[in-house]
Design a protein around this motif. Structure first.
Motif, PDB file in Angstrom:
ATOM      1  N   ASN A 261     -31.246 -14.426  38.130  1.00 11.35           N
ATOM      2  CA  ASN A 261     -31.089 -13.251  37.269  1.00 11.35           C
ATOM      3  C   ASN A 261     -29.675 -13.132  36.716  1.00 11.35           C
ATOM      4  O   ASN A 261     -29.488 -12.739  35.560  1.00 11.35           O
ATOM      5  CB  ASN A 261     -31.502 -11.980  38.013  1.00 11.35           C
ATOM      6  CG  ASN A 261     -33.005 -11.847  38.135  1.00 11.35           C
ATOM      7  OD1 ASN A 261     -33.758 -12.291  37.275  1.00 11.35           O
ATOM      8  ND2 ASN A 261     -33.455 -11.246  39.223  1.00 11.35           N
TER       9      ASN A 261
ATOM     10  N   HIS B 100     -27.677 -15.552  35.937  1.00 13.94           N
ATOM     11  CA  HIS B 100     -27.422 -16.603  34.954  1.00 13.94           C
ATOM     12  C   HIS B 100     -28.508 -16.694  33.883  1.00 13.94           C
ATOM     13  O   HIS B 100     -28.568 -17.662  33.134  1.00 13.94           O
ATOM     14  CB  HIS B 100     -27.260 -17.951  35.663  1.00 13.94           C
ATOM     15  CG  HIS B 100     -26.058 -17.992  36.546  1.00 13.94           C
ATOM     16  ND1 HIS B 100     -26.124 -17.720  37.892  1.00 13.94           N
ATOM     17  CD2 HIS B 100     -24.750 -18.218  36.264  1.00 13.94           C
ATOM     18  CE1 HIS B 100     -24.912 -17.797  38.403  1.00 13.94           C
ATOM     19  NE2 HIS B 100     -24.065 -18.098  37.441  1.00 13.94           N
TER      20      HIS B 100
ATOM     21  N   PRO C 291     -30.637 -16.108  30.438  1.00 16.46           N
ATOM     22  CA  PRO C 291     -30.245 -15.907  29.036  1.00 16.46           C
ATOM     23  C   PRO C 291     -30.242 -14.419  28.676  1.00 16.46           C
ATOM     24  O   PRO C 291     -31.024 -13.636  29.215  1.00 16.46           O
ATOM     25  CB  PRO C 291     -31.346 -16.639  28.257  1.00 16.46           C
ATOM     26  CG  PRO C 291     -31.940 -17.601  29.224  1.00 16.46           C
ATOM     27  CD  PRO C 291     -31.809 -16.962  30.574  1.00 16.46           C
ATOM     28  N   LYS C 292     -29.365 -14.038  27.765  1.00 14.65           N
ATOM     29  CA  LYS C 292     -29.154 -12.639  27.399  1.00 14.65           C
ATOM     30  C   LYS C 292     -30.431 -11.940  26.907  1.00 14.65           C
ATOM     31  O   LYS C 292     -30.642 -10.763  27.187  1.00 14.65           O
ATOM     32  CB  LYS C 292     -28.059 -12.558  26.326  1.00 14.65           C
ATOM     33  CG  LYS C 292     -27.735 -11.172  25.855  1.00 14.65           C
ATOM     34  CD  LYS C 292     -26.976 -10.396  26.892  1.00 14.65           C
ATOM     35  CE  LYS C 292     -26.517  -9.069  26.305  1.00 14.65           C
ATOM     36  NZ  LYS C 292     -26.133  -8.131  27.333  1.00 14.65           N
ATOM     37  N   PHE C 293     -31.306 -12.668  26.211  1.00 17.25           N
ATOM     38  CA  PHE C 293     -32.493 -12.008  25.663  1.00 17.25           C
ATOM     39  C   PHE C 293     -33.383 -11.430  26.760  1.00 17.25           C
ATOM     40  O   PHE C 293     -34.081 -10.439  26.526  1.00 17.25           O
ATOM     41  CB  PHE C 293     -33.291 -12.950  24.749  1.00 17.25           C
ATOM     42  CG  PHE C 293     -34.174 -13.925  25.465  1.00 17.25           C
ATOM     43  CD1 PHE C 293     -35.483 -13.592  25.795  1.00 17.25           C
ATOM     44  CD2 PHE C 293     -33.701 -15.172  25.817  1.00 17.25           C
ATOM     45  CE1 PHE C 293     -36.300 -14.503  26.454  1.00 17.25           C
ATOM     46  CE2 PHE C 293     -34.506 -16.082  26.475  1.00 17.25           C
ATOM     47  CZ  PHE C 293     -35.813 -15.752  26.800  1.00 17.25           C
TER      48      PHE C 293
ATOM     49  N   SER D 242     -32.425  -9.896  29.552  1.00 11.02           N
ATOM     50  CA  SER D 242     -31.930  -8.553  29.890  1.00 11.02           C
ATOM     51  C   SER D 242     -32.114  -7.584  28.722  1.00 11.02           C
ATOM     52  O   SER D 242     -32.350  -6.393  28.932  1.00 11.02           O
ATOM     53  CB  SER D 242     -30.472  -8.601  30.347  1.00 11.02           C
ATOM     54  OG  SER D 242     -29.632  -9.034  29.303  1.00 11.02           O
ATOM     55  N   LEU D 243     -32.033  -8.068  27.485  1.00  8.39           N
ATOM     56  CA  LEU D 243     -32.281  -7.200  26.330  1.00  8.39           C
ATOM     57  C   LEU D 243     -33.701  -6.643  26.357  1.00  8.39           C
ATOM     58  O   LEU D 243     -33.941  -5.514  25.934  1.00  8.39           O
ATOM     59  CB  LEU D 243     -32.056  -7.958  25.020  1.00  8.39           C
ATOM     60  CG  LEU D 243     -30.614  -8.292  24.671  1.00  8.39           C
ATOM     61  CD1 LEU D 243     -30.552  -9.189  23.441  1.00  8.39           C
ATOM     62  CD2 LEU D 243     -29.799  -7.027  24.460  1.00  8.39           C
TER      63      LEU D 243
ATOM     64  N   LYS E 246     -36.351  -9.176  34.512  1.00  6.70           N
ATOM     65  CA  LYS E 246     -35.719  -9.794  35.671  1.00  6.70           C
ATOM     66  C   LYS E 246     -36.789 -10.529  36.477  1.00  6.70           C
ATOM     67  O   LYS E 246     -37.948 -10.117  36.541  1.00  6.70           O
ATOM     68  CB  LYS E 246     -35.014  -8.769  36.552  1.00  6.70           C
ATOM     69  CG  LYS E 246     -35.946  -7.752  37.180  1.00  6.70           C
ATOM     70  CD  LYS E 246     -35.190  -6.742  38.032  1.00  6.70           C
ATOM     71  CE  LYS E 246     -36.182  -5.739  38.621  1.00  6.70           C
ATOM     72  NZ  LYS E 246     -35.530  -4.750  39.442  1.00  6.70           N
TER      73      LYS E 246
ATOM     74  N   THR F 158     -40.979 -16.922  28.922  1.00  8.86           N
ATOM     75  CA  THR F 158     -39.956 -16.811  29.970  1.00  8.86           C
ATOM     76  C   THR F 158     -40.550 -17.082  31.343  1.00  8.86           C
ATOM     77  O   THR F 158     -40.023 -17.879  32.122  1.00  8.86           O
ATOM     78  CB  THR F 158     -39.314 -15.402  29.941  1.00  8.86           C
ATOM     79  OG1 THR F 158     -38.648 -15.229  28.696  1.00  8.86           O
ATOM     80  CG2 THR F 158     -38.339 -15.208  31.079  1.00  8.86           C
TER      81      THR F 158
END
Length: 140
Positions: free
Chosen positions: A12, A14, A16-18, A20-21, A25, A64
């Motif tokens: 979690n 590390h 990719p930003k998308f 968390s956007l 998790k 994902t």
């Protein structure tokens, strides 16, 4: 904290930003079955028609979970590239808390076949996906 909890925390941190956007998790995985489970708490910023999550974001959440199921804890696999993704929308996926599961059906040296599912807060199946992906491995 168990080693599994530590691995989930590291993945979690590390991610990719998308992810968390989209309020996502990793919450569980099973190395034996190449499966994992994500939780997404997706807001209305990613919706149309008031609270219906746009289809591309539905596919992104499914992708994902499927890709993490194959490579998250496999240090040999350095990258996974989707060759094909088919998403089936069974019900509107609405903003809120979602459970997204992904798993490998078959994993070869260079190609993986995967499936995924999204469930809403009422445990209703809203979308499914199947995917074929190319696996890149670390040089030996």
């Amino acid at each position: 904290m168990t080693s599994k909890e530590q691995a989930i925390e590291k993945i979690n941190l590390h991610a990719p930003k998308f992810i968390s956007l989209l309020g996502g998790k990793l919450v569980d995985f099973d190395v034996e079955t190449d499966a994992c489970q994500f939780e997404f708490n997706i807001g209305r910023d990613f919706c149309h028609s008031i609270d219906v999550v746009q289809g591309g974001f539905v596919t992104a959440m499914l992708d994902t979970a499927m890709s993490h199921a194959v490579m998250a804890l496999n240090k040999e696999i350095t990258n996974i590239s989707s060759l094909e993704i088919k998403t089936t929308y069974l019900e509107p996926t609405r903003a809120g808390k979602l459970r997204v599961e992904g798993w490998a059906i078959k994993k070869g040296y260079k190609v993986a076949f995967m499936e995924g599912r999204i469930y809403n807060e009422n445990n209703e199946l809203t979308a499914t996906a199947s995917s074929v992906a190319k696996l890149s491995r670390a040089a030996k």
